[in-house]
Design an enzyme around this catalytic site. Structure first.
Site, PDB file in Angstrom:
ATOM      1  N   LYS A  71     -52.036   9.420  25.318  1.00 22.01           N
ATOM      2  CA  LYS A  71     -52.586  10.722  24.953  1.00 22.01           C
ATOM      3  C   LYS A  71     -53.643  10.505  23.875  1.00 22.01           C
ATOM      4  O   LYS A  71     -53.658   9.465  23.205  1.00 22.01           O
ATOM      5  CB  LYS A  71     -51.503  11.689  24.490  1.00 22.01           C
ATOM      6  CG  LYS A  71     -50.839  11.342  23.170  1.00 22.01           C
ATOM      7  CD  LYS A  71     -49.841  12.436  22.789  1.00 22.01           C
ATOM      8  CE  LYS A  71     -49.210  12.161  21.438  1.00 22.01           C
ATOM      9  NZ  LYS A  71     -48.259  13.234  21.053  1.00 22.01           N
TER      10      LYS A  71
ATOM     11  N   CYS B  77     -41.603   7.144  24.555  1.00 23.46           N
ATOM     12  CA  CYS B  77     -40.329   7.872  24.562  1.00 23.46           C
ATOM     13  C   CYS B  77     -39.922   8.397  25.932  1.00 23.46           C
ATOM     14  O   CYS B  77     -38.867   8.037  26.460  1.00 23.46           O
ATOM     15  CB  CYS B  77     -40.388   9.030  23.569  1.00 23.46           C
ATOM     16  SG  CYS B  77     -40.581   8.521  21.853  1.00 23.46           S
TER      17      CYS B  77
ATOM     18  N   VAL C  74     -34.751  46.847  43.290  1.00 28.56           N
ATOM     19  CA  VAL C  74     -35.944  47.066  42.481  1.00 28.56           C
ATOM     20  C   VAL C  74     -36.397  48.517  42.559  1.00 28.56           C
ATOM     21  O   VAL C  74     -36.710  49.153  41.543  1.00 28.56           O
ATOM     22  CB  VAL C  74     -37.086  46.136  42.926  1.00 28.56           C
ATOM     23  CG1 VAL C  74     -38.363  46.434  42.145  1.00 28.56           C
ATOM     24  CG2 VAL C  74     -36.684  44.680  42.729  1.00 28.56           C
TER      25      VAL C  74
ATOM     26  N   TYR D 200     -45.359  21.786  26.571  1.00 21.81           N
ATOM     27  CA  TYR D 200     -45.288  20.872  27.707  1.00 21.81           C
ATOM     28  C   TYR D 200     -45.481  21.581  29.047  1.00 21.81           C
ATOM     29  O   TYR D 200     -45.198  20.995  30.088  1.00 21.81           O
ATOM     30  CB  TYR D 200     -43.931  20.157  27.702  1.00 21.81           C
ATOM     31  CG  TYR D 200     -43.736  19.243  26.515  1.00 21.81           C
ATOM     32  CD1 TYR D 200     -44.536  18.114  26.344  1.00 21.81           C
ATOM     33  CD2 TYR D 200     -42.759  19.508  25.561  1.00 21.81           C
ATOM     34  CE1 TYR D 200     -44.359  17.274  25.253  1.00 21.81           C
ATOM     35  CE2 TYR D 200     -42.583  18.672  24.470  1.00 21.81           C
ATOM     36  CZ  TYR D 200     -43.378  17.555  24.313  1.00 21.81           C
ATOM     37  OH  TYR D 200     -43.213  16.722  23.241  1.00 21.81           O
TER      38      TYR D 200
END
Length: 437
Positions: A324, A268, A11, A257
């Protein structure tokens, strides 16, 4: 700007070369004389495409030099970047000894320096390391106060080996963990030429994002590999499958999500993950990632139950029941599962969901509620304010319906367990507890 870079490893070497290329005066500092000598000889101390050329050019033009002296670097610079390694110990814990040593060296140099110097840590460190290790070491060695007598910030790096210079020039994200405004202003000025708008966070949040990124990348790789094994066992081209997956930027490559909160449910996700695991098992394919998905989901339900019952109150109200908002689908609803566990343990539960009402339901959902969940049907309420009046603890699973009563809950001193984050400015405090914030 005059900048010291401590640690001429992966780095540090890239940062020093790129900063010098961009016109800044850079002093690269390392306790290893061989690395310093290599840099002064216009050679990269690490293997990275194009880095040799950048270093040679910067040294020739007098914008990059090397030293083993922290005092020399601090005396001649306005800002320091700490880029030393943080390797793992044998037990997996983080070894911060190099960071500690550099902070003590910088602190001693600051004690003898006039003017405001900013110390910016870029090494990968776990959340709270800045507050518990870095700042105390700097303050003890310098006799000065961080954020007042000298600046402090955390600036995580997101460079990939083999494409580090390209990643430096076109970053996906720039994150600053701030403590004082002067150091933040210096960092913003240093990065004003980049096309990405820097995101300014707390020190702890900035420390956490590096680990979150790397864990996410590791998960993606392992997930793709696991899907690959399943596809191969079924004579499916996994690359074709994953190419379609990543082409969907509306759902698959999006924030849709990735909001911490309660468990998933619905018709689902639960059944499809279970079915895929089952079929993989029949193909003799192990699925630790898919197994972990379901275990992690169950963990959220267990956590919500513990939080809802922690106060000892027996009257618990749930705002939201379907898996939901804006749907009446109760299949695999984690809110139904939470209600079932509370009822099973003898708590007096009341539930409000504006859509899941016997008078409004039709078809399979109405039958499911009346036939499979009659005990839930009997405790549904049609007024959220009445639910609040009859509850000592309220669990929020529907943001829209909870917003009008949050103030009332707070005024009454009702314990609130928020599973969806009603408002982005709310964090766990006293009677209000968020599930993941």
């Amino acid at each position: 700007m005059r900048i010291a870079v401590f640690g001429i490893g992966y780095v540090g070497a890239v940062a020093a070369a790129c900063l010098a290329r961009d016109g800044h005066d850079v002093v690269a500092v390392d306790v290893n004389q061989a690395k310093v000598d290599a840099l002064l000889a216009k050679q990269s101390p690490i293997v990275e495409p194009q880095l040799d050329t950048l270093i040679a050019s910067a040294v020739d033009e007098g914008r990059l030099r090397g030293t083993t002296s922290a005092k020399d670097a601090i005396d001649s610079c306005d800002m320091s970047f700490v880029c030393v390694g943080t390797p793992a110990r044998a037990n997996g814990s983080l070894d911060t000894s190099y960071v500690e040593r550099v902070c003590e060296d910088i602190g001693r140099a600051l004690a003898e320096r006039s003017g405001f110097h900013s110390v910016v840590v870029r090494s990968t460190i776990l959340p709270n390391t800045m507050d518990s290790i870095v700042i105390p070491r700097l303050e003890a060695a310098s006799g000065r106060r961080a954020g007042e007598d000298f600046g402090i910030a955390y600036y995580p790096e997101f460079l990939r080996e083999g494409s580090a210079i390209a990643d430096y020039d076109k970053p996906g994200a720039i994150v600053f963990g701030r403590r004082d405004q002067t150091t933040l202003d210096r960092l913003l000025d240093l990065h004003k030429q980049f096309p990405v708008q820097p995101q300014v966070l707390s020190l702890k949040a900035a420390e956490a994002i590096k680990y979150t990124n790397n864990a996410w990348h590791a998960l993606k790789i392992s997930f793709a590999n696991e899907i690959g094994l399943i596809c191969k066992s079924l004579d499916v081209d996994s690359h074709e499958v994953m190419n379609v997956l990543v082409s969907d930027t509306k759902l698959n490559i999006s924030p849709a999500y990735l909001k911490p909160g309660y468990a998933f449910g619905g018709s689902c996700l639960p059944k499809d993950v279970k079915a895929l695991r089952y079929r993989a098992g029949r193909q003799d394919v192990d699925t630790p990632i898919l197994d972990g998905i379901l275990e992690a989901n169950e963990n959220q339900i267990r956590k919500a139950f513990r939080m809802a019952t922690a106060s000892g109150h027996r009257r618990i109200g749930l705002i939201g029941l379907s898996f939901k908002p804006e749907t009446d689908d109760l299949r695999y609803s984690p809110f139904v599962e939470l209600a079932e566990r509370l009822i099973g343990r003898g708590y007096k539960v009341r539930i409000f969901d504006p859509i899941v009402q016997p008078a409004r339901l039709t078809g399979s959902n109405k039958a499911y509620l009346s036939e499979q969940l009659p005990h839930i049907n009997d405790i549904l309420m049609d007024d959220v304010h009445a639910l609040v009046d009859e509850s000592d603890v309220v669990v929020i699973g529907n943001r829209k319906e909870a917003e009008p009563v949050v103030a009332k809950l707070t005024e009454r001193g009702v314990e609130v367990i928020d599973l969806v984050r009603v408002s982005a400015d709310r964090v766990s405090d006293g009677a209000y507890q968020g599930l993941c914030w």
